[in-house]
Design an enzyme around this catalytic site. Structure first.
Site, mmCIF file in Angstrom:
data_model
loop_
_atom_site.group_PDB
_atom_site.id
_atom_site.type_symbol
_atom_site.label_atom_id
_atom_site.label_comp_id
_atom_site.label_asym_id
_atom_site.label_seq_id
_atom_site.Cartn_x
_atom_site.Cartn_y
_atom_site.Cartn_z
ATOM 1 N N ASP A 66 -6.984 13.298 -25.062
ATOM 2 C CA ASP A 66 -7.000 11.902 -24.637
ATOM 3 C C ASP A 66 -6.368 11.111 -25.780
ATOM 4 O O ASP A 66 -6.997 10.879 -26.813
ATOM 5 C CB ASP A 66 -8.447 11.461 -24.392
ATOM 6 C CG ASP A 66 -8.570 9.965 -24.134
ATOM 7 O OD1 ASP A 66 -7.568 9.245 -24.286
ATOM 8 O OD2 ASP A 66 -9.685 9.517 -23.801
ATOM 9 N N LYS A 91 -2.254 0.255 -24.981
ATOM 10 C CA LYS A 91 -2.656 0.108 -26.393
ATOM 11 C C LYS A 91 -1.402 0.186 -27.257
ATOM 12 O O LYS A 91 -0.544 -0.683 -27.130
ATOM 13 C CB LYS A 91 -3.696 1.176 -26.747
ATOM 14 C CG LYS A 91 -4.973 1.060 -25.903
ATOM 15 C CD LYS A 91 -6.053 2.014 -26.359
ATOM 16 C CE LYS A 91 -7.359 1.780 -25.632
ATOM 17 N NZ LYS A 91 -7.528 2.571 -24.414
ATOM 18 N N GLU A 144 -0.395 4.866 -0.468
ATOM 19 C CA GLU A 144 -1.152 6.101 -0.665
ATOM 20 C C GLU A 144 -0.235 7.311 -0.576
ATOM 21 O O GLU A 144 0.589 7.407 0.343
ATOM 22 C CB GLU A 144 -2.253 6.251 0.387
ATOM 23 C CG GLU A 144 -3.453 5.379 0.126
ATOM 24 C CD GLU A 144 -3.391 4.069 0.867
ATOM 25 O OE1 GLU A 144 -2.265 3.598 1.147
ATOM 26 O OE2 GLU A 144 -4.450 3.515 1.178
ATOM 27 N N ARG A 176 -2.004 -2.805 -18.523
ATOM 28 C CA ARG A 176 -3.250 -2.039 -18.471
ATOM 29 C C ARG A 176 -3.074 -0.935 -17.444
ATOM 30 O O ARG A 176 -2.546 -1.150 -16.366
ATOM 31 C CB ARG A 176 -4.414 -2.937 -18.069
ATOM 32 C CG ARG A 176 -4.570 -4.147 -18.950
ATOM 33 C CD ARG A 176 -5.930 -4.757 -18.803
ATOM 34 N NE ARG A 176 -6.886 -3.946 -19.521
ATOM 35 C CZ ARG A 176 -7.090 -4.030 -20.842
ATOM 36 N NH1 ARG A 176 -6.410 -4.892 -21.573
ATOM 37 N NH2 ARG A 176 -7.977 -3.262 -21.424
ATOM 38 N N THR A 185 -4.142 5.767 -21.915
ATOM 39 C CA THR A 185 -3.945 4.447 -21.322
ATOM 40 C C THR A 185 -2.510 4.051 -21.638
ATOM 41 O O THR A 185 -1.845 4.681 -22.468
ATOM 42 C CB THR A 185 -4.888 3.394 -21.936
ATOM 43 O OG1 THR A 185 -4.776 3.474 -23.354
ATOM 44 C CG2 THR A 185 -6.321 3.611 -21.522
ATOM 45 N N TYR A 190 0.853 -1.203 0.000
ATOM 46 C CA TYR A 190 0.000 0.000 0.000
ATOM 47 C C TYR A 190 0.876 1.236 0.000
ATOM 48 O O TYR A 190 1.808 1.327 0.801
ATOM 49 C CB TYR A 190 -0.889 0.008 1.247
ATOM 50 C CG TYR A 190 -2.323 -0.341 0.936
ATOM 51 C CD1 TYR A 190 -3.012 0.347 -0.063
ATOM 52 C CD2 TYR A 190 -2.990 -1.330 1.642
ATOM 53 C CE1 TYR A 190 -4.329 0.025 -0.349
ATOM 54 C CE2 TYR A 190 -4.305 -1.654 1.352
ATOM 55 C CZ TYR A 190 -4.969 -0.970 0.348
ATOM 56 O OH TYR A 190 -6.261 -1.280 0.065
HETATM 57 N N1 DSN Z 1 -11.998 -0.152 -24.922
HETATM 58 C C1 DSN Z 1 -11.101 0.792 -25.548
HETATM 59 C C2 DSN Z 1 -11.119 0.669 -27.019
HETATM 60 O O1 DSN Z 1 -11.257 -0.441 -27.470
HETATM 61 O O2 DSN Z 1 -10.929 1.634 -27.724
HETATM 62 C C3 DSN Z 1 -11.360 2.183 -25.166
HETATM 63 O O3 DSN Z 1 -11.619 2.270 -23.830
#
Ligand code: DSN
Length: 434
Positions: free
Chosen positions: A201, A231, A56, A237, A228, A54
């Protein structure tokens, strides 16, 4: 090597599911444009002892003891993220992209304030204000969209007019299903005109930015960039929020000014919105950012684009209408219902049966329902990680068209399935990229 030796002896049920997923990923092709294959190093960090801790707070300012190594690993992740995206401040604690966006809104906005984002039917994301989300009840979302769905051109004149009329406190550039580049300079100039914060974003294109093949919104003066990490960036993730400027005092709530954005964001993530950070995930982010800083990542990012272009060429030759006329990034949205007479759901299922995973997707102004829309969305980040070049991508696109045109011919589908399996076996998922 059996990576799951202990699970195998202790928990046969979970082991069975893991084995199934291993095999599915090994024998099929992943074309969901938001997915990728991480290195073994990232997986090791993600499965490491840091899950026990933990933490925080932030490095040097924690609420619990025993933080020597969590501080070290979080600082590594922060410094590497700053270097990758050319910013002054990075918060690596968001558990995912949705959390990152929500914390960014929370940092700058008050309930009832207006945010302008991309129309959800034109490529915007759920967290950009879809009516089913809690955020849509907290903030007033207004929209911009494409002027021409055949070219993908955004209607910047309408965006300006809406911004002047609605006076958003934030203008959000970003998407999860848009195959062209946004004009960051235009969006920033509209934000400046109405006194809004410009937030990007870049979840889908973070790896393209880090690899130098897509424009970086920070170069156009954007004040907040969220993403994120799993990707095109090819990490675990997770989420990430970046800003320019430095944190004043994370223990004290500051005034809402641009200079205070880094502090406001840190406080919005913790204690505002999340509890203890997931340190195993942060360690894995540090490893992935280290990989993305290697020269090989630039080659990878460039190849993602070349591969998407190769697939676009086949779809165009096959007479398939593509939203925005094709692609300038890693993804393609194809109107398979309009062009081939196959519904999005049937296309997804047919391709899944031959070993190609992608998702059905609404196309702009789709008249069909979301669970069975007109389109499919697919992209090249994962197959490029596998080592596919233009030749293999051309063949995959040909096989996709073939399968969709012969969805009721089982022996044809079996032959295609066999070829996909052989192609996948020829390009095993790599363990390392450095
Ligand atoms: N689920 C993601 C996507 O496939 O674009 C976005 O959150």
């Amino acid at each position: 090597m059996n990576l799951y030796e202990s699970i195998e002896s202790q928990d046969k049920e979970v082991f069975g599911a893991l084995q199934g997923e291993e095999q599915r990923e090994a024998e099929g092709l992943e074309l969901i444009p938001s997915e990728n294959y991480v290195s073994r190093a990232v997986r090791e960090a993600n499965g490491s002892v840091f899950t026990n801790k933990y933490s925080e707070g932030y490095p040097g300012k924690r609420y619990y003891g025993g933080q020597e190594f969590t501080d070290e690993v979080e600082t590594l992740a922060i410094e590497r993220a700053k270097k990758l995206f050319g910013c002054d401040h990075a918060n690596v604690q968001p558990l995912g992209g949705a959390n990152a966006n929500i914390a960014a809104y929370f940092a700058w906005m008050e309930p009832g304030d207006t945010i302008m984002g991309m129309d959800l039917g034109h490529g915007g994301h759920l967290t950009h204000g879809h009516p089913v989300t809690y955020m849509s009840k907290l903030y007033n979302f207004v929209r911009y969209k494409m002027k021409n769905v055949e070219t993908g051109e955004i209607d910047y004149d309408e965006m300006r007019a809406t911004a002047v009329r609605e006076k958003p406190k934030m203008i959000l550039g970003g998407f999860s299903a848009y195959p062209r580049e946004l004009d960051w300079a235009q969006i920033k100039s509209i934000a400046d005109e109405v006194g809004a914060v410009a937030m990007a974003d870049v979840a889908h294109i973070a790896g393209l930015i880090a690899g130098g093949v897509a424009k970086n919104p920070f170069d156009y003066g954007f004040q907040i960039v969220t993403t994120t990490t799993h990707k095109t960036l090819r990490g675990p993730r997770g989420g990430l929020i970046m800003t320019k400027g430095v944190v004043s005092n994370p223990m004290k709530a500051p005034e809402k000014t641009i200079e205070n954005l880094p502090t406001l964001i840190d406080r919005a993530v913790f204690p505002g919105f999340q509890g203890g950070p997931h340190m195993h995930q942060i360690a894995a982010k540090a490893v992935a950012f280290g990989e993305a800083l290697q020269p090989a990542f630039k080659t990878y990012a460039a190849q993602i684009l070349k591969n998407a272009k190769a697939m676009e060429t086949v779809f165009r030759a096959g007479g398939v209408r593509m939203l925005a006329g094709g692609t300038s990034n890693h993804l393609i949205l194809a109107d398979v219902f309009g062009s081939l007479g196959i519904e999005g759901k049937a296309a997804e299922e047919t391709l899944n049966a031959v070993g190609i995973t992608l998702n059905k997707n609404a196309i702009a102004d789709d008249t069909r329902p979301p669970f069975n829309p007109s389109g499919i969305r697919f992209g090249t980040p994962a197959i490029t990680t596998r080592g596919f070049k233009e030749g293999e991508c051309t063949r995959v696109a040909e096989l996709m068209l073939d399968a969709m045109k012969n969805k009721d011919d089982q022996s044809k589908l079996d032959t295609i399935r066999q070829e996909i399996k052989e192609l996948a076996q020829k390009f095993p998922i790599p363990d390392s990229f450095v």
